[in-house]
Design a protein around this motif. Structure first.
Motif, short mmCIF file in Angstrom:
data_model
loop_
_atom_site.label_atom_id
_atom_site.label_comp_id
_atom_site.label_asym_id
_atom_site.label_seq_id
_atom_site.Cartn_x
_atom_site.Cartn_y
_atom_site.Cartn_z
N MET A 28 0.87 -1.18 0.00
CA MET A 28 0.00 0.00 0.00
C MET A 28 0.90 1.22 0.00
O MET A 28 1.78 1.33 0.85
CB MET A 28 -0.93 0.02 1.23
CG MET A 28 -1.92 -1.11 1.27
SD MET A 28 -2.94 -1.07 2.77
CE MET A 28 -3.93 0.39 2.48
N ILE A 29 0.67 2.11 -0.95
CA ILE A 29 1.54 3.27 -1.09
C ILE A 29 0.74 4.54 -0.82
O ILE A 29 -0.29 4.79 -1.46
CB ILE A 29 2.16 3.34 -2.50
CG1 ILE A 29 2.92 2.05 -2.79
CG2 ILE A 29 3.07 4.56 -2.63
CD1 ILE A 29 3.22 1.84 -4.24
N GLN A 30 1.21 5.32 0.11
CA GLN A 30 0.61 6.62 0.41
C GLN A 30 1.29 7.62 -0.51
O GLN A 30 2.41 8.07 -0.24
CB GLN A 30 0.84 6.96 1.88
CG GLN A 30 -0.02 8.07 2.42
CD GLN A 30 0.31 8.36 3.86
OE1 GLN A 30 1.23 9.12 4.13
NE2 GLN A 30 -0.42 7.75 4.77
N THR A 31 0.64 7.96 -1.60
CA THR A 31 1.34 8.72 -2.66
C THR A 31 1.79 10.09 -2.18
O THR A 31 2.81 10.61 -2.66
CB THR A 31 0.43 8.90 -3.89
OG1 THR A 31 -0.71 9.67 -3.54
CG2 THR A 31 0.01 7.55 -4.45
N ASP A 32 1.09 10.71 -1.24
CA ASP A 32 1.44 12.06 -0.81
C ASP A 32 2.76 12.10 -0.05
O ASP A 32 3.41 13.15 0.01
CB ASP A 32 0.33 12.64 0.07
CG ASP A 32 -0.98 12.77 -0.69
OD1 ASP A 32 -1.28 13.89 -1.14
OD2 ASP A 32 -1.67 11.76 -0.87
N THR A 33 3.16 10.98 0.54
CA THR A 33 4.42 10.92 1.27
C THR A 33 5.41 9.95 0.64
O THR A 33 6.59 9.97 0.97
CB THR A 33 4.19 10.48 2.73
OG1 THR A 33 3.61 9.16 2.73
CG2 THR A 33 3.27 11.44 3.45
N GLY A 34 4.90 9.10 -0.25
CA GLY A 34 5.77 8.08 -0.83
C GLY A 34 5.97 6.89 0.08
O GLY A 34 6.75 5.98 -0.24
N LEU A 35 5.30 6.85 1.21
CA LEU A 35 5.47 5.75 2.15
C LEU A 35 4.86 4.47 1.60
O LEU A 35 3.69 4.44 1.22
CB LEU A 35 4.80 6.09 3.49
CG LEU A 35 4.85 5.00 4.56
CD1 LEU A 35 6.29 4.78 5.04
CD2 LEU A 35 3.95 5.35 5.75
N HIS A 36 5.67 3.40 1.57
CA HIS A 36 5.19 2.06 1.21
C HIS A 36 4.81 1.39 2.54
O HIS A 36 5.68 0.89 3.27
CB HIS A 36 6.28 1.27 0.49
CG HIS A 36 6.55 1.77 -0.89
ND1 HIS A 36 7.01 3.06 -1.14
CD2 HIS A 36 6.43 1.17 -2.11
CE1 HIS A 36 7.16 3.22 -2.45
NE2 HIS A 36 6.81 2.10 -3.06
#
Length: 425
Positions: free
Chosen positions: A53-61
């Motif tokens: 799952m990727i949080q696109t606003d932070t780039g966190l995988h």
């Protein structure tokens, strides 16, 4: 799962399947914003397994950034290496630090970039730390750099657009429009960017393009009622009242009733002082007031604050007929009568509100104003004391309130003033 702060669940926008891999795009409501999430799956036999799952606003995988250190620790343990165990990736450490101290986050980003200076994820996180540290120009320079690389880092393009859109100069707005359009070529199904681009086109006076972007936002996120109310607000401001109401009705299929969505619009028009738009919307279909107490209340408030209190009375009486136990509506009636200098009816309305809720400070305050005008000073002081006892913020209204001028010379009134007001005297 439902977000307790936002009161909404994650919304699935679309799913793309290619062979044994799939990616779902979703919106996650968080506090007062929306996060774009990419959920990746791989097919193993007949089952689809969650890969990341990727949080696109932070780039966190979300999954791999948590699993990678554990996997590395296991592999190094098996090989006999005696290294210090790591439980977080560099990206995760930076993001955690950003919640507490942007300076620390920036130091961690710089440290990580020494080992991997071209890492785009780390450079992007550094830009977020710079922005949080209010070093906006440096952050924007990094977003521009990441935007110009091949392939462009999509989220950096979006951040650059948001940076330009916050500026006051029209030349910067043009840059914002260009950046939003560029981002949408990379992420065409992000409804947030379509909404933002619609706003920029409205600023530029391009109603046709603004409308197209509102429609695109709804295409991307068709089951979210707020997309419809945003579009309806635009249409109403364009004096396309019937179209605006039709959009509200469509949005009500996905959250809230038609009445609730209309009430939200009227409240927005009240707060933004757009009385003409509110009046036009109701005039297009006045029957919508028949069973909607809140719509009558909001429209009445708009009329009171637009210098038309007498025209508000009928609406407020209708609202009370539909919802007799609304303290707010009785207070609004008291406010209308005060504006008309009808002190006896203002007092009666305030008393009716207090009868419903004895702990409502506003009702006691309005009662005090009416009593002061009627020359009943002792009772007015008592009502003021009660209002301030319930909510001491009302004390800050006393000095400037015209209806309380008859009490200004009284020692008991002066005692109620906040300390700074007393010092002025």
């Amino acid at each position: 799962e439902k977000d307790e702060l936002a009161g909404e669940a994650m919304r699935l926008l679309k799913v793309d399947v290619e062979g044994d891999r799939a990616e779902a795009l979703a919106i996650y409501p968080s506090d007062f914003s929306e996060l774009l999430i990419k959920i990746r799956f791989v097919r193993v036999g007949d089952a689809w397994m969650l890969a990341d799952m990727i949080q696109t606003d932070t780039g966190l995988h979300i999954i791999s950034d948590n699993m990678r250190p554990a996997i590395r620790n296991i592999l190094e343990g098996r090989s006999g290496k005696q290294t210090e165990k790591e439980y977080l990736t560099a990206s995760a450490k930076i993001l955690i630090a950003m919640n507490e101290d942007a300076t620390v986050a920036l130091e961690l980003a710089d440290l990580a970039l020494k080992d991997d200076p071209k890492n785009r994820d780390l450079r992007y996180l550094r830009s977020l730390a710079l922005s949080q540290a209010e070093r906006d120009d440096e952050a924007a320079a990094l977003w521009a750099e990441l935007s110009d690389e091949e392939p462009p880092l999509a989220i950096a393009v979006l951040k650059l657009a948001e940076h330009y859109s916050a500026k006051e100069e029209e030349a910067e707005w043009k840059k914002a429009i260009e950046s939003y359009e560029r981002y949408l070529k990379l992420e065409p199904d992000d409804p947030r960017a379509h909404d933002a681009l619609a706003t920029m086109y409205r600023r530029a006076g391009d109603a046709a393009r603004a409308e197209a972007q509102y429609r695109e936002a709804i295409r991307c996120d068709a089951r979210h009622s707020e997309r419809y109310t945003d579009f309806a607000e635009f249409l109403a401001n364009e004096k396309r009242y019937a179209d605006a109401l039709a959009v509200i009705d469509e949005g009500a299929k996905y959250g809230g009733s038609k009445d609730e969505l209309l009430n939200g619009l009227l409240l927005d028009f009240y707060l933004s002082d757009e009385s003409e738009t509110a009046e036009g919307l109701i005039a297009a279909q006045p029957e919508r007031l028949e069973r909607n107490a809140d719509a009558n209340y909001y429209l009445a408030h708009i009329r009171i604050h637009n210098g038309r209190p007498r025209e508000a009375l009928l609406l407020l009486r209708k609202a009370i007929e539909l919802d007799p136990d609304s303290v707010e509506t009785h207070n609004a009636l008291a406010e209308a009568y005060r504006a008309l200098k009808d002190w006896r009816n203002a007092l009666a309305a305030a008393d009716a509100a207090i009868k419903i809720d004895t702990e409502d400070a506003e009702s006691h305050y309005y009662r005090a104003c009416a009593l002061a005008r009627l020359g009943r000073k002792t009772a007015a002081i008592a009502a003021l004391k009660r209002a301030i006892e319930i909510d001491d913020e009302w004390a800050f209204e006393l000095e400037e309130e015209e209806d309380l001028k008859p009490l200004a010379a009284l020692a008991e009134f002066k005692k109620l003033l906040p300390k700074e007001e007393k010092d002025k005297r």
